[in-house]
Design a protein around this motif. Structure first.
Motif, PDB file in Angstrom:
ATOM      1  N   UNK A 176       0.845  -1.200   0.000  1.00  0.00           N
ATOM      2  CA  UNK A 176       0.000   0.000   0.000  1.00  0.00           C
ATOM      3  C   UNK A 176       0.877   1.244   0.000  1.00  0.00           C
ATOM      4  N   UNK A 177       0.406   2.295  -0.666  1.00  0.00           N
ATOM      5  CA  UNK A 177       1.078   3.589  -0.597  1.00  0.00           C
ATOM      6  C   UNK A 177       0.009   4.648  -0.307  1.00  0.00           C
ATOM      7  N   UNK A 178       0.253   5.480   0.674  1.00  0.00           N
ATOM      8  CA  UNK A 178      -0.645   6.597   0.979  1.00  0.00           C
ATOM      9  C   UNK A 178       0.017   7.900   0.563  1.00  0.00           C
ATOM     10  N   UNK A 179      -0.814   8.866   0.151  1.00  0.00           N
ATOM     11  CA  UNK A 179      -0.299  10.166  -0.270  1.00  0.00           C
ATOM     12  C   UNK A 179      -0.979  11.251   0.555  1.00  0.00           C
ATOM     13  N   UNK A 180      -0.207  12.241   0.999  1.00  0.00           N
ATOM     14  CA  UNK A 180      -0.764  13.395   1.702  1.00  0.00           C
ATOM     15  C   UNK A 180      -0.480  14.656   0.894  1.00  0.00           C
ATOM     16  N   UNK A 181      -1.475  15.570   0.865  1.00  0.00           N
ATOM     17  CA  UNK A 181      -1.272  16.844   0.169  1.00  0.00           C
ATOM     18  C   UNK A 181      -1.075  17.983   1.155  1.00  0.00           C
ATOM     19  N   UNK A 182      -1.176  17.656   2.461  1.00  0.00           N
ATOM     20  CA  UNK A 182      -1.100  18.731   3.457  1.00  0.00           C
ATOM     21  C   UNK A 182      -0.002  18.479   4.483  1.00  0.00           C
ATOM     22  N   UNK A 183       1.051  17.834   4.064  1.00  0.00           N
ATOM     23  CA  UNK A 183       2.200  17.659   4.964  1.00  0.00           C
ATOM     24  C   UNK A 183       1.964  16.639   6.056  1.00  0.00           C
ATOM     25  N   UNK A 184       1.076  15.671   5.811  1.00  0.00           N
ATOM     26  CA  UNK A 184       0.936  14.552   6.754  1.00  0.00           C
ATOM     27  C   UNK A 184      -0.225  14.661   7.723  1.00  0.00           C
ATOM     28  N   UNK A 185      -1.113  15.625   7.500  1.00  0.00           N
ATOM     29  CA  UNK A 185      -2.287  15.728   8.380  1.00  0.00           C
ATOM     30  C   UNK A 185      -3.346  14.711   7.938  1.00  0.00           C
ATOM     31  N   UNK A 186      -3.594  14.666   6.622  1.00  0.00           N
ATOM     32  CA  UNK A 186      -4.599  13.761   6.045  1.00  0.00           C
ATOM     33  C   UNK A 186      -3.928  12.913   4.964  1.00  0.00           C
ATOM     34  N   UNK A 187      -4.308  11.653   4.892  1.00  0.00           N
ATOM     35  CA  UNK A 187      -3.708  10.753   3.899  1.00  0.00           C
ATOM     36  C   UNK A 187      -4.791  10.092   3.050  1.00  0.00           C
ATOM     37  N   UNK A 188      -4.483   9.883   1.766  1.00  0.00           N
ATOM     38  CA  UNK A 188      -5.368   9.128   0.869  1.00  0.00           C
ATOM     39  C   UNK A 188      -4.572   7.943   0.349  1.00  0.00           C
ATOM     40  N   UNK A 189      -5.242   6.798   0.168  1.00  0.00           N
ATOM     41  CA  UNK A 189      -4.543   5.630  -0.357  1.00  0.00           C
ATOM     42  C   UNK A 189      -4.457   5.717  -1.871  1.00  0.00           C
ATOM     43  N   UNK A 190      -3.224   5.566  -2.371  1.00  0.00           N
ATOM     44  CA  UNK A 190      -2.994   5.680  -3.817  1.00  0.00           C
ATOM     45  C   UNK A 190      -3.315   4.348  -4.500  1.00  0.00           C
ATOM     46  N   UNK A 191      -3.377   4.399  -5.832  1.00  0.00           N
ATOM     47  CA  UNK A 191      -3.642   3.231  -6.667  1.00  0.00           C
ATOM     48  C   UNK A 191      -2.298   2.686  -7.123  1.00  0.00           C
ATOM     49  N   UNK A 192      -2.090   1.367  -6.998  1.00  0.00           N
ATOM     50  CA  UNK A 192      -0.849   0.769  -7.470  1.00  0.00           C
ATOM     51  C   UNK A 192      -0.973   0.454  -8.953  1.00  0.00           C
ATOM     52  N   UNK A 193       0.041   0.788  -9.725  1.00  0.00           N
ATOM     53  CA  UNK A 193       0.026   0.521 -11.169  1.00  0.00           C
ATOM     54  C   UNK A 193      -0.248  -0.946 -11.445  1.00  0.00           C
ATOM     55  N   UNK A 194       0.455  -1.810 -10.724  1.00  0.00           N
ATOM     56  CA  UNK A 194       0.108  -3.229 -10.675  1.00  0.00           C
ATOM     57  C   UNK A 194       0.646  -3.786  -9.378  1.00  0.00           C
ATOM     58  N   UNK A 195       0.171  -4.958  -8.987  1.00  0.00           N
ATOM     59  CA  UNK A 195       0.645  -5.557  -7.748  1.00  0.00           C
ATOM     60  C   UNK A 195       2.163  -5.668  -7.815  1.00  0.00           C
ATOM     61  N   UNK A 196       2.830  -5.158  -6.813  1.00  0.00           N
ATOM     62  CA  UNK A 196       4.289  -5.103  -6.863  1.00  0.00           C
ATOM     63  C   UNK A 196       4.945  -6.470  -6.820  1.00  0.00           C
ATOM     64  N   UNK A 197       6.038  -6.625  -7.573  1.00  0.00           N
ATOM     65  CA  UNK A 197       6.879  -7.814  -7.438  1.00  0.00           C
ATOM     66  C   UNK A 197       7.662  -7.685  -6.141  1.00  0.00           C
ATOM     67  N   UNK A 198       8.109  -8.819  -5.629  1.00  0.00           N
ATOM     68  CA  UNK A 198       8.882  -8.768  -4.395  1.00  0.00           C
ATOM     69  C   UNK A 198      10.230  -8.087  -4.650  1.00  0.00           C
ATOM     70  N   UNK A 199      10.619  -7.173  -3.771  1.00  0.00           N
ATOM     71  CA  UNK A 199      11.909  -6.479  -3.843  1.00  0.00           C
ATOM     72  C   UNK A 199      12.111  -5.786  -5.198  1.00  0.00           C
ATOM     73  N   UNK A 200      11.020  -5.232  -5.693  1.00  0.00           N
ATOM     74  CA  UNK A 200      11.071  -4.510  -6.976  1.00  0.00           C
ATOM     75  C   UNK A 200      10.295  -3.199  -6.843  1.00  0.00           C
ATOM     76  N   UNK A 201      10.550  -2.269  -7.755  1.00  0.00           N
ATOM     77  CA  UNK A 201       9.813  -1.000  -7.712  1.00  0.00           C
ATOM     78  C   UNK A 201       8.343  -1.234  -8.028  1.00  0.00           C
TER      79      UNK A 201
END
Lengths: 390, 381
Positions: free
Chosen positions: A299-324
């Motif tokens: 999972x990756x969360x993104x904040x637009x206000x410096x960490x007060x509120x977070x939204x969960x981002x969409x993954x391009x595809x399910x990540x491979x292990x130990x890969x970008x």
């Protein structure tokens, strides 16, 4: 409204013929993309021969790094070593000390895996505060490629190595630095590859042609290039690269050694200082990269206000292990300033820490393994800047 | 041994599971197959071959060859082979590593990590110097020279007296200053345990404000590399963020690109003649030399000599620079840096002058060689 002449008028490229098939037998990016290159920061090192440059991650998308712009780190320069002149020795605590040629290596059963390779010093300049204004420079000591190679365990088995878990595998390169590193046997038997292809083609000179080691999830310095010797030993060699370098000095002056794993980390690659928002308010794609040396990104969360509120981002595809893993937050920008942050989680439940959390544990002198949450201040004009926040 | 058996079992398990998937036709991907016995690939390594490559030295001294060297010999060898980068007293030149001093600085803001203050094992110094030093001439030191250099580095760190001699016999006894300064990775206990928890999503803090802006702004010229300039902007004038968004929207700053846009056009118009273009091309090529050489007003010696007026000058004649034996010999033999000689040197320095300290591999393109010579001439000849 005036009609667009690019549409209404006949353009040269729609009338004249283009380049013939063999104009560049091995293609280069079109000239309009010539700014997308590796870059170094001259004052960081004494000489370009023992130095680092950075992947232009701000300008890439997806996850695979083209070899031609994947960061380089050499300790005595990149060498030209022909396949015909290549020898790989395996010796030490083995029944049969062996010498392999390049052709021998290609005769063992091989595997394909995508892995990231991150320098332990990636983001290292940022320990003392926001320093370099560009994600290429703060986070560009990373690349991600599909490697083809033989599992190290196959070669250990071929030589009849002592594989008891208190043993170590010492690996070194053929270049002048030799860059020797010790790897514990458990890792050597697990997922380490003796690789000879990346992204389908031969390794580039700067990445260790013809053969390099791939040590998934662990710091890039261990991925020995121009691999020439594998020695099974009964203890760590404690070479220069695992004592005087690639050790982490904590605030109390003690140092941590054998800090091999690259912990979960993420960064927004666009918008970022080299990728300002040029289109004004409205639909905006916030995009970035996440990775973990412990396994998959979940999972990756993104904040637009410096960490007060977070939204969960969409993954391009399910990540491979130990890969970008690529993430996107598709949003509607209202034109107000933002403090952009990303926060990665991996399959072990590890959550990427803030810079303050890391400093509290380690101090500011660590140099290596800085996997803190990065902040970009984005102005109302869309200009992004590297900052630290309260 | 129990863990070894366990690991073996684990590997077998993975392989059995993979074989089963293949057998079921459920999933045809599998790791590289295991193999009973060996493939019979490769050939036995000969003793002489192992001796040539297996030269690593372990912390307990295993791997050291027989030999010895004292501090005074070490001082001479160090001055000749090491000092151009590391300084006469191991203090480091430019960005090259400092090898001496820094004791009790490891807990300071900028720790000075030297062989004396930081390295836990003496074997590391011997091993590294023997295999990888001098930079650009790795593997050329004898065992005795290596012992002598290590002895001198210890002396320059005040860790031994000037009558000290290091040998394979007293090596393992030597205890380094920071030998107890290292612990094995504690992150699993100190960090992972604490940070593996569900993260906060809302109202995680009351407000967020910029406390520091980027120290440098980084320009990225089209030809590669980067130029950093200091960022003089302050945090004042930036909004504070709360759950409601930024406290205000700052007025737009003037865009510096627009002001600067007019200038390059003028410059381009001036820089039309060929010579100027060559000088500009040479300046670009000279970037490769800048790590060691300075040129122009106020140029000083670095790792290599300052190069004002070098083209046309006698070789090895720049005052105040300590040349290699090879360059001194060439100087005495009357070598003059004509365009031709300089071009030959720059193309393949090590072939042209065996023993030169210049660790540069050479310029492959004749155009680059020509350009950089024209560039150097622009600083006198």
């Amino acid at each position: 409204e005036t009609p667009d002449p690019l549409i209404t008028e006949l353009q040269d490229w729609a009338s004249y013929t283009g380049a013939g098939v063999d104009e560049t037998p091995y293609g280069m990016p079109i000239s309009y993309e010539s700014h997308v290159v590796r870059r170094n920061v001259e004052w960081l090192t004494a000489s370009p021969i023992s130095s680092i440059n950075f992947t232009p991650i701000h300008a890439l998308d997806g996850t695979i790094t083209p070899q031609g712009c994947a960061f380089e780190r050499h300790h005595s320069g990149a060498i030209e070593l022909r396949k015909e002149d290549y020898r790989l020795m395996i010796n030490g605590l083995v029944d049969r000390p062996l010498v392999f040629t390049y052709d021998d290596i290609e005769r063992f059963p091989r595997e394909n895996h995508v892995y990231f390779c991150e320098c332990a010093a990636n983001t290292g300049m940022e320990w003392a505060g926001a320093q370099l204004n560009g994600v290429q420079f703060t986070h560009g000591m990373i690349h991600n490629m599909e490697y083809t190679g033989v599992p190290l365990r196959t070669l250990l088995q071929e030589a009849g190595a002592d594989i008891s878990p208190d043993k170590w595998v010492y690996v070194e390169g053929a270049d002048a630095s030799s860059n020797g590193r010790s790897i514990p046997m458990e890792k050597a038997l697990d997922d380490v590859l003796v690789a000879f292809k990346a992204n389908g083609e031969a390794l580039r000179m700067e990445h260790g042609y013809p053969v390099r080691l791939v040590v998934p999830g662990w710091e890039g310095n261990m991925w020995v290039k121009w691999l020439r010797r594998i020695e099974v030993v009964d203890r760590a060699v404690e070479s220069r690269e695992e004592t005087s370098k690639y050790t982490d000095v904590y605030a109390d002056g003690t140092a941590q050694k054998w800090t091999w794993v690259m912990d979960a980390k993420s960064v927004i690659t666009s918008p970022s200082p080299q990728m300002p928002i040029k289109h004004g308010p409205g639909p905006l794609v916030i995009s970035g990269l996440a990775w973990s040396g412990h396994g998959q990104i979940t999972r990756v969360d993104v904040s637009k206000d410096g960490g007060i509120t977070w939204e969960t981002a969409r993954l391009g595809k399910q990540g491979d292990t130990k890969a970008l893993t690529r993430f996107y937050l598709d949003t509607n920008w209202n034109g107000a300033p933002m403090l952009l942050q990303a926060r990665a989680m991996d399959e072990t439940g590890y959550v990427q820490p803030t810079k303050d959390q890391l400093r509290e544990k380690r101090g500011e002198n660590s140099v290596y393994h800085n996997n803190c949450i990065q902040t970009w201040y984005v102005s109302a004009e869309g200009i992004a800047e590297n900052v630290e926040v309260s | 041994a129990a863990r070894a058996a366990q690991l073996e079992l684990k590997v077998q398990e993975i392989q059995a599971a993979a074989a089963e998937r293949v057998a079921n036709g459920a999933n045809l991907t599998a790791p590289a197959p295991s193999h009973e016995g060996t493939y019979g690939l490769g050939r036995p390594a000969l003793e002489e071959e192992i001796a040539a490559w297996d030269v690593d030295v372990l912390p307990d001294g295993r791997g050291l060859p027989v030999g010895s060297g004292d501090v005074w010999t070490g001082e001479e060898v160090f001055a000749d082979r090491c000092a151009s980068c590391h300084g006469e007293f191991a203090e480091g030149v430019d960005n090259w590593p400092v090898l001496a001093g820094g004791f009790d600085t490891l807990a300071n803001e900028d720790p000075v990590k030297t062989v004396g203050s930081y390295w836990p094992h003496l074997s590391t110094a011997w091993d590294y110097i023997s295999r990888s030093m001098p930079f650009g001439e790795a593997g050329t030191l004898t065992a005795d020279e290596t012992y002598a250099i290590v002895a001198y580095i210890l002396y320059s760190n005040d860790l031994v007296d000037d009558d000290f001699e290091l040998s394979n016999e007293n090596f393992a006894e030597f205890e380094m200053y920071n030998k107890d300064g290292f612990v094995v990775d504690t992150r699993p206990e100190t960090e992972y345990a604490e940070w593996r928890k569900e993260p906060c999503m809302e109202n995680c803090k009351a407000e967020s404000a910029v406390t520091m802006r980027s120290v440098f702004l980084v320009e990225t010229p089209p030809e590669g590399g980067s130029n950093s300039v200091m960022n003089d902007a302050t945090v004042e004038g930036l909004p504070t963020f709360t759950a409601d968004g930024p406290s205000f929207i700052p007025a737009a700053a003037p865009k510096p690109e627009e002001e600067a846009a007019a200038e390059p056009a003028v410059q381009e118009a001036e820089e039309t003649d060929e010579a100027t273009e060559l000088v500009a091309a040479g300046a670009k090529v000279f970037k490769k030399c800048k790590a060691c050489h300075q040129v122009g007003e106020g140029a000083k010696h670095g790792t290599g000599p300052a190069l004002n007026g070098i083209v046309g000058a006698n070789a090895g004649s720049v005052e105040g620079f300590k040349y290699s034996k090879a360059m001194k010999a060439a100087s005495e033999a009357g070598l003059v840096w004509t365009d031709e000689e300089m071009a030959a040197f720059l193309t393949k320095p090590k072939d042209y002058m065996k023993g030169t300290r210049m660790s540069f591999a050479g310029l492959r393109k004749p155009d680059d060689v020509e350009a950089v010579i024209v560039y150097l001439k622009s600083f006198g000849s």
